[in-house]
Design an enzyme around this catalytic site. Sequence first.
Site, PDB file in Angstrom:
ATOM      1  N   TYR A  30     108.471  77.971 -11.882  1.00  0.00           N
ATOM      2  CA  TYR A  30     107.316  77.408 -11.166  1.00  0.00           C
ATOM      3  C   TYR A  30     106.107  78.334 -11.264  1.00  0.00           C
ATOM      4  O   TYR A  30     104.971  77.873 -11.323  1.00  0.00           O
ATOM      5  CB  TYR A  30     107.673  77.104  -9.700  1.00  0.00           C
ATOM      6  CG  TYR A  30     108.286  75.726  -9.577  1.00  0.00           C
ATOM      7  CD1 TYR A  30     107.490  74.600  -9.518  1.00  0.00           C
ATOM      8  CD2 TYR A  30     109.664  75.561  -9.588  1.00  0.00           C
ATOM      9  CE1 TYR A  30     108.032  73.337  -9.452  1.00  0.00           C
ATOM     10  CE2 TYR A  30     110.228  74.291  -9.522  1.00  0.00           C
ATOM     11  CZ  TYR A  30     109.399  73.185  -9.455  1.00  0.00           C
ATOM     12  OH  TYR A  30     109.939  71.934  -9.409  1.00  0.00           O
ATOM     13  N   GLN A  68     101.914  61.431  -8.291  1.00  0.00           N
ATOM     14  CA  GLN A  68     103.221  62.089  -8.352  1.00  0.00           C
ATOM     15  C   GLN A  68     103.053  63.520  -8.826  1.00  0.00           C
ATOM     16  O   GLN A  68     104.016  64.265  -8.914  1.00  0.00           O
ATOM     17  CB  GLN A  68     104.111  61.367  -9.367  1.00  0.00           C
ATOM     18  CG  GLN A  68     104.375  59.917  -9.051  1.00  0.00           C
ATOM     19  CD  GLN A  68     105.024  59.222 -10.237  1.00  0.00           C
ATOM     20  OE1 GLN A  68     106.220  59.247 -10.406  1.00  0.00           O
ATOM     21  NE2 GLN A  68     104.210  58.596 -11.067  1.00  0.00           N
ATOM     22  N   HIS A  96     104.821  64.093  -4.363  1.00  0.00           N
ATOM     23  CA  HIS A  96     105.789  65.110  -4.804  1.00  0.00           C
ATOM     24  C   HIS A  96     105.361  66.539  -4.479  1.00  0.00           C
ATOM     25  O   HIS A  96     105.877  67.489  -5.065  1.00  0.00           O
ATOM     26  CB  HIS A  96     106.058  64.952  -6.312  1.00  0.00           C
ATOM     27  CG  HIS A  96     106.798  63.686  -6.643  1.00  0.00           C
ATOM     28  ND1 HIS A  96     106.841  63.141  -7.911  1.00  0.00           N
ATOM     29  CD2 HIS A  96     107.522  62.848  -5.860  1.00  0.00           C
ATOM     30  CE1 HIS A  96     107.566  62.021  -7.885  1.00  0.00           C
ATOM     31  NE2 HIS A  96     107.982  61.823  -6.658  1.00  0.00           N
TER      32      HIS A  96
HETATM   33  P1  NAD Z   1     106.708  61.683 -17.056  1.00  0.00           P
HETATM   34  O1  NAD Z   1     106.659  63.026 -17.704  1.00  0.00           O
HETATM   35  O2  NAD Z   1     108.022  61.067 -16.785  1.00  0.00           O
HETATM   36  O3  NAD Z   1     105.915  60.630 -17.985  1.00  0.00           O
HETATM   37  C1  NAD Z   1     104.621  60.859 -18.462  1.00  0.00           C
HETATM   38  C2  NAD Z   1     104.088  59.538 -18.990  1.00  0.00           C
HETATM   39  O4  NAD Z   1     102.743  59.732 -19.365  1.00  0.00           O
HETATM   40  C3  NAD Z   1     104.819  59.002 -20.220  1.00  0.00           C
HETATM   41  O5  NAD Z   1     105.095  57.634 -20.010  1.00  0.00           O
HETATM   42  C4  NAD Z   1     103.817  59.190 -21.366  1.00  0.00           C
HETATM   43  O6  NAD Z   1     103.940  58.172 -22.340  1.00  0.00           O
HETATM   44  C5  NAD Z   1     102.500  59.093 -20.624  1.00  0.00           C
HETATM   45  N1  NAD Z   1     101.382  59.818 -21.213  1.00  0.00           N
HETATM   46  C6  NAD Z   1     101.382  61.001 -21.874  1.00  0.00           C
HETATM   47  N2  NAD Z   1     100.139  61.369 -22.200  1.00  0.00           N
HETATM   48  C7  NAD Z   1      99.311  60.399 -21.723  1.00  0.00           C
HETATM   49  C8  NAD Z   1      97.901  60.214 -21.732  1.00  0.00           C
HETATM   50  N3  NAD Z   1      97.074  61.102 -22.303  1.00  0.00           N
HETATM   51  N4  NAD Z   1      97.400  59.094 -21.158  1.00  0.00           N
HETATM   52  C9  NAD Z   1      98.216  58.168 -20.588  1.00  0.00           C
HETATM   53  N5  NAD Z   1      99.563  58.291 -20.556  1.00  0.00           N
HETATM   54  C10 NAD Z   1     100.100  59.398 -21.108  1.00  0.00           C
HETATM   55  O7  NAD Z   1     105.854  61.811 -15.731  1.00  0.00           O
HETATM   56  P2  NAD Z   1     105.940  61.050 -14.337  1.00  0.00           P
HETATM   57  O8  NAD Z   1     106.162  59.595 -14.579  1.00  0.00           O
HETATM   58  O9  NAD Z   1     104.778  61.516 -13.563  1.00  0.00           O
HETATM   59  O10 NAD Z   1     107.268  61.500 -13.577  1.00  0.00           O
HETATM   60  C11 NAD Z   1     107.981  62.686 -13.657  1.00  0.00           C
HETATM   61  C12 NAD Z   1     107.691  63.773 -12.640  1.00  0.00           C
HETATM   62  O11 NAD Z   1     106.880  64.676 -13.336  1.00  0.00           O
HETATM   63  C13 NAD Z   1     106.919  63.550 -11.382  1.00  0.00           C
HETATM   64  O12 NAD Z   1     107.756  63.709 -10.310  1.00  0.00           O
HETATM   65  C14 NAD Z   1     105.873  64.709 -11.348  1.00  0.00           C
HETATM   66  O13 NAD Z   1     105.938  65.386 -10.109  1.00  0.00           O
HETATM   67  C15 NAD Z   1     106.335  65.619 -12.412  1.00  0.00           C
HETATM   68  N6  NAD Z   1     105.376  66.368 -13.212  1.00  0.00           N
HETATM   69  C16 NAD Z   1     104.112  66.640 -12.762  1.00  0.00           C
HETATM   70  C17 NAD Z   1     103.238  67.346 -13.558  1.00  0.00           C
HETATM   71  C18 NAD Z   1     101.863  67.654 -13.032  1.00  0.00           C
HETATM   72  O14 NAD Z   1     101.691  67.834 -11.829  1.00  0.00           O
HETATM   73  N7  NAD Z   1     100.839  67.678 -13.902  1.00  0.00           N
HETATM   74  C19 NAD Z   1     103.617  67.760 -14.838  1.00  0.00           C
HETATM   75  C20 NAD Z   1     104.912  67.475 -15.260  1.00  0.00           C
HETATM   76  C21 NAD Z   1     105.785  66.769 -14.441  1.00  0.00           C
END
Ligand code: NAD
Length: 251
Positions: free
Chosen positions: A70, A104, A122
């Site tokens: 983290y 999220q 989240h």
């Molecule tokens: P995910 O990683 O499961 O999916 C990401 C989605 O975004 C995919 O469907 C992908 O095709 C799409 N994507 C990628 N680049 C894109 C763009 N430029 N424009 C539009 N779409 C795009 O993420 P999720 O559905 O948010 O769920 C998973 C978990 O990931 C959540 O609980 C979240 O807390 C956590 N997470 C958060 C972060 C963050 O805070 N930035 C980063 C990684 C994971």
Amino acid sequence: MDTHELFAKTAELLRSARHVVIFTGAGISAESGIPTFRDKTNGLWSIYEAEKLANRAAFQTDPALVWGWYAWRRSIVRQAQPNKAHQAIAQISDRLPRVTVITQNVDDLLERAGCKNVIRLHGDINSAHCFTCGHRHSGKLAENPSPADTRLEPPQCSRCKGPVRPGVVFFGEALPAEDLKTAESAALDCDVLLSIGTSGVVYPAARLPHLASQEGAWTVHINTEPFRKAAERTLLGSASHWLPKLSHSLT
Ligand code: NAD
């Protein structure tokens, strides 16, 4: 309906909407350089499965590994800047009478782009609390710029000396009840829901677009991947491509 018609219809419905929900996932921050959970190409993400690190059992077994992971993610978030999609959401929120923004994501890029009252399902990577007693940790949070050297002992709780954990919702943990209730009420009440950059596999958050659709809202996914069921409307492409266009259509 082709892409042009879908965009035009969505813009038209946004202009007349009473209540709009904008629901975001990791994809919206991908273009700011924050990897998603499905991105297997970047550092630790290719070595560890996120689901195996972001959970209570992993923290109990090896707190230094999870805290260090983290800390690495926190340094990526701090260096990242909001992109055009985050900025467009702030603009859309200003241009329409009622917009509820639900994320999220654990980063703070929506807020840094000017979005207010974001519902965080989240948690927040820039906060931390005691794993044992829940006491909020007020000390400075560690960062770790190197994915190769990830282990870092978490600080001790100032109240009970337990280990301090990240202020995020681990896989398998309950979401903050009040926030989830507010998010579900908004999804049930809205007339347009934009679901942006989310794979729709992490529940219960993934239910929100379905709740909105069930109540008759116009629900549109914005995603770079055409993985949706045919019945689900998708503007295929990046969030930073479509959201500024939607924002511009409201001027
Ligand atoms: P995910 O990683 O499961 O999916 C990401 C989605 O975004 C995919 O469907 C992908 O095709 C799409 N994507 C990628 N680049 C894109 C763009 N430029 N424009 C539009 N779409 C795009 O993420 P999720 O559905 O948010 O769920 C998973 C978990 O990931 C959540 O609980 C979240 O807390 C956590 N997470 C958060 C972060 C963050 O805070 N930035 C980063 C990684 C994971």
